[in-house]
Scaffold this motif. Structure first.
Motif, PDB file in Angstrom:
ATOM      1  N   ALA A 125      21.092  60.010  31.304  1.00 25.43           N
ATOM      2  CA  ALA A 125      22.222  60.298  32.084  1.00 25.43           C
ATOM      3  C   ALA A 125      21.770  59.956  33.605  1.00 25.43           C
ATOM      4  O   ALA A 125      22.473  59.675  34.444  1.00 25.43           O
ATOM      5  CB  ALA A 125      22.703  61.625  31.764  1.00 25.43           C
ATOM      6  N   ARG A 126      20.459  60.369  33.730  1.00 29.37           N
ATOM      7  CA  ARG A 126      19.960  60.277  35.201  1.00 29.37           C
ATOM      8  C   ARG A 126      19.420  58.814  35.509  1.00 29.37           C
ATOM      9  O   ARG A 126      19.409  58.599  36.819  1.00 29.37           O
ATOM     10  CB  ARG A 126      18.948  61.061  35.427  1.00 29.37           C
ATOM     11  N   THR A 127      19.360  57.778  34.387  1.00 32.73           N
ATOM     12  CA  THR A 127      18.901  56.468  34.986  1.00 32.73           C
ATOM     13  C   THR A 127      20.270  55.821  35.066  1.00 32.73           C
ATOM     14  O   THR A 127      21.208  55.584  34.556  1.00 32.73           O
ATOM     15  CB  THR A 127      18.331  55.910  33.691  1.00 32.73           C
ATOM     16  N   PRO A 128      20.298  55.046  36.685  1.00 31.62           N
ATOM     17  CA  PRO A 128      21.580  54.406  36.711  1.00 31.62           C
ATOM     18  C   PRO A 128      21.579  53.338  35.926  1.00 31.62           C
ATOM     19  O   PRO A 128      20.876  52.501  35.625  1.00 31.62           O
ATOM     20  CB  PRO A 128      21.374  54.174  38.255  1.00 31.62           C
ATOM     21  N   VAL A 129      22.862  53.064  35.673  1.00 26.69           N
ATOM     22  CA  VAL A 129      23.289  51.609  34.863  1.00 26.69           C
ATOM     23  C   VAL A 129      23.114  50.490  35.649  1.00 26.69           C
ATOM     24  O   VAL A 129      23.782  50.577  36.928  1.00 26.69           O
ATOM     25  CB  VAL A 129      24.662  51.811  33.961  1.00 26.69           C
ATOM     26  N   LEU A 130      22.483  49.475  35.398  1.00 22.41           N
ATOM     27  CA  LEU A 130      22.386  48.187  36.352  1.00 22.41           C
ATOM     28  C   LEU A 130      23.683  47.589  36.368  1.00 22.41           C
ATOM     29  O   LEU A 130      24.385  47.431  35.212  1.00 22.41           O
ATOM     30  CB  LEU A 130      21.181  47.130  35.955  1.00 22.41           C
ATOM     31  N   GLU A 131      24.324  47.013  37.490  1.00 21.23           N
ATOM     32  CA  GLU A 131      25.611  46.476  37.613  1.00 21.23           C
ATOM     33  C   GLU A 131      25.303  44.977  37.318  1.00 21.23           C
ATOM     34  O   GLU A 131      24.180  44.276  37.369  1.00 21.23           O
ATOM     35  CB  GLU A 131      26.014  46.557  38.960  1.00 21.23           C
ATOM     36  N   ALA A 132      26.440  44.380  36.902  1.00 20.83           N
ATOM     37  CA  ALA A 132      26.219  42.885  36.624  1.00 20.83           C
ATOM     38  C   ALA A 132      25.973  42.451  37.987  1.00 20.83           C
ATOM     39  O   ALA A 132      26.675  42.542  39.011  1.00 20.83           O
ATOM     40  CB  ALA A 132      27.562  42.377  36.130  1.00 20.83           C
ATOM     41  N   PRO A 133      25.324  41.108  37.824  1.00 25.60           N
ATOM     42  CA  PRO A 133      24.971  40.490  39.093  1.00 25.60           C
ATOM     43  C   PRO A 133      26.225  39.981  39.593  1.00 25.60           C
ATOM     44  O   PRO A 133      27.316  39.579  38.975  1.00 25.60           O
ATOM     45  CB  PRO A 133      24.052  39.259  38.814  1.00 25.60           C
ATOM     46  N   PRO A 134      26.253  39.629  41.150  1.00 29.33           N
ATOM     47  CA  PRO A 134      27.286  39.319  41.808  1.00 29.33           C
ATOM     48  C   PRO A 134      27.559  37.719  41.350  1.00 29.33           C
ATOM     49  O   PRO A 134      26.653  37.215  40.866  1.00 29.33           O
ATOM     50  CB  PRO A 134      27.258  39.406  43.205  1.00 29.33           C
TER      51      PRO A 134
END
Length: 174
Positions: free
Chosen positions: A93-102
């Motif tokens: 929960a504290r580890t941010p989810v990586l966003e898809a590359p632009p």
């Protein structure tokens, strides 16, 4: 009216939750020896989640959690599996989810893949040309060697003919 967006949980939120769960479990097991282990594990969770380890390397793993709690790892993997699962959930929960590359990164990656394929094709073509040139050079070396042998044989024939006078070419004097 719109409600304000919930902020992402921080490390202190997870630590507070771990402490709350630990107190509830310790209270439920107050009459057993498990209460001390539960307290040690939840206190270790809190220290790891807020980044102040006392007895471990500070990594967010079960091994570090067990070392921080002063217990053997199998206490977490076999006996207190719920606390282990809670710890992993809080870490996740504290580890941010990586966003898809632009899209620009995807386009750049696709172009790089095309460039790589083109360069590999050029390399393979150049390898083929190099092998062909090596064969041509080999054939030319063989032909050159044969020509040298023929030239040496002809020079030897000329030399032997030069030592014998040609009487047919003499002029007759009247």
């Amino acid at each position: 009216m719109n409600a304000p967006a919930a902020a992402a949980p921080g490390p202190r939120d997870g630590a507070a939750l771990a402490q709350l769960v630990g107190e509830a479990l310790a209270h439920a097991h107050a009459d057993t020896e498990d209460a001390a282990e539960i307290r040690a594990i939840t206190d270790a969770m809190v220290r790891l989640l807020i980044g102040t380890p006392l007895r471990s390397d500070g990594k967010l793993t079960v091994v570090s959690l067990a070392a921080e709690a002063g217990l053997r790892r199998n206490k977490l993997t076999h006996k207190h599996t719920g606390l282990k699962d809670l710890f992993y959930a809080l870490v996740k929960a504290r580890t941010p989810v990586l966003e898809a590359p632009p899209d620009s990164a995807r386009v750049r990656a696709a172009k790089q893949q095309q460039d790589l394929a083109r360069v590999r094709a050029e390399r393979d073509d150049l390898r083929g040309q190099t092998q062909l040139l090596a064969r041509i050079v080999h054939v030319l070396e063989i032909e050159n060697s044969k020509l040298k042998e023929t030239n040496a044989a002809l020079e030897q024939q000329v030399a032997t003919q030069a030592s014998v006078p040609d009487l047919t070419r003499r002029r007759h004097r009247p």
